[in-house]
Design an enzyme around this catalytic site. Sequence first.
Site, PDB file in Angstrom:
ATOM      1  N   GLU A   1       0.817  -1.209   0.000  1.00 53.77           N
ATOM      2  CA  GLU A   1       0.000   0.000   0.000  1.00 53.77           C
ATOM      3  C   GLU A   1       0.853   1.263   0.000  1.00 53.77           C
ATOM      4  OE1 GLU A   1      -3.341   0.094   2.640  1.00 53.77           O
ATOM      5  OE2 GLU A   1      -3.817  -1.999   2.322  1.00 53.77           O
TER       6      GLU A   1
ATOM      7  N   LYS B   1     -15.907  -0.967   3.384  1.00 48.02           N
ATOM      8  CA  LYS B   1     -15.239  -1.302   2.114  1.00 48.02           C
ATOM      9  C   LYS B   1     -16.278  -1.885   1.163  1.00 48.02           C
ATOM     10  CE  LYS B   1     -10.751  -2.900   4.006  1.00 48.02           C
ATOM     11  NZ  LYS B   1     -10.073  -4.113   4.501  1.00 48.02           N
TER      12      LYS B   1
HETATM   13  P1  PGA Z   1      -6.686  -5.740   2.526  1.00 57.30           P
HETATM   14  O1  PGA Z   1      -6.077  -4.851   3.663  1.00 57.30           O
HETATM   15  O2  PGA Z   1      -7.250  -4.846   1.491  1.00 57.30           O
HETATM   16  O3  PGA Z   1      -5.513  -6.556   2.053  1.00 57.30           O
HETATM   17  O4  PGA Z   1      -7.748  -6.598   3.174  1.00 57.30           O
HETATM   18  C1  PGA Z   1      -6.679  -3.670   4.092  1.00 57.30           C
HETATM   19  C2  PGA Z   1      -7.145  -3.785   5.523  1.00 57.30           C
HETATM   20  O5  PGA Z   1      -6.994  -4.833   6.169  1.00 57.30           O
HETATM   21  O6  PGA Z   1      -7.702  -2.819   6.039  1.00 57.30           O
HETATM   22 ZN    ZN Z   2      -7.978  -4.097   8.061  1.00 56.51          ZN
END
Ligand code: PGA
Ligand code: ZN
Length: 428
Positions: free
Chosen positions: A206, A338
């Site tokens: 990231e 998300k």
């Molecule tokens: P991921 O990580 O998109 O790999 O799930 C982001 C998070 O855990 O917040």
């Molecule tokens: Zn997370």
Amino acid sequence: MSVEIKTAKGRRVWDSRGRPTIETEIELVSGAVGRAIAPAGASTGSGEAVDKRDGGDTFGGFDVKAGVAAVNGEIANCLRGLDASDQEQVDAALIELDGTANKSRLGGNALIATSMAVAHGAAAEAELPLWQYLGKGRDDFFLPLPEIQIFGGGAHAGRRVDVQDFMVIATGAKTYEQALEWTAEVYRCAGRIMTEAGLNQGVADEGGYWPAFVSNEQALDYLVRAIEGAGFIPGEDVAISLDIAATDFGKAGRYQLSADKREVDSDGLSEMLLRWIERYPIVAIEDPLGEDDPEAMAAFTAAAGDKVEVIADDFICTSASRIEEAHRGGACNTALIKPNQVGTLTETKAALDRSRQLGWESIVSARSGETEDTTIVHLAVGWGVKQLKVGSFSRSERMAKWNEGLRVAETLGQQGGRLAPRKSFPWG
Ligand code: PGA
Ligand code: ZN
């Protein structure tokens, strides 16, 4: 009905890990077009909508030919003639077409790309930016306060340290623009002091620095030094936020701390995190315990919930019913939102609404696998969400989002982008 959907087109594009992903383009009868791309997680919760892949040998099994074909075929057929401005009806049709509880038939990735593309199409038809279209009727728009990764760990950095995200929140910043400026200085300083110490090994998934730290605490020490080195007061101007992502290294109440080379139980992990909260200027902790450890999560929230945001990610997977269940058990006080965890915009909004009704804070979040798509910024502003998590302050799939926020602020005519009032945050 000028918002009538003419067709949907699926396209295979590539994400920030160089993996295939799905882009959907929606064309309306009027000629307006909306487009969106599905992101992908690496540390996923088991309750997420299925990120459907083709399997086999091509691209490590990550290809999405079947999902693209579904968009071009049955999804396009299903949407033809529907009203793009009726997001609930569109999403209900997608859910019914898929017909499974976890969106495993068509794939949560095909569905979220399509659902978001429909919203973009409707906004284009209304000649409004998506945030404004989603927030129609409101005139009190503000920008979300960024939560930005400085060091990456866990599944995003070869498990060099256990904690997945070492982040900062510019809690003292007056505007969105200032929060980015301050974080840019912290990020630069973190890179410099790591290089000086011979610890810099590039960046993780990231965009945060890839840590060569010997322990989680060493990463925390360096984070405090980076905040101070950039000229800020830790905890006052700039505070620390962690995503432990404990589901990734724990099962049935046993957690393998690879950085420390030891196993701890739920109490041991909680005590370690509570010690960190005492010792470091931490204002938020995400997934402190595993998704299968609700009682320990509730105990942790009881102990720390009045000091920090206890954020649920894998634990709730952007599901209204899971949020309700977590709330009933006393786990967490903040929802990570998300869209691809649940698969449609309507269900994403339902999760957000539920968390708000229950008195939780909320944070809109990207995934570790991202693209140039900036839809989540529009969701945060349009839905009035106070915080945004996008990863670090490098790599263009991250910067595309931070930069989009600057454009929104400019369109709003707000100097630098107004944030929610400091006193409305738990640390205010
Ligand atoms: P991921 O990580 O998109 O790999 O799930 C982001 C998070 O855990 O917040
Ligand atoms: Zn997370």
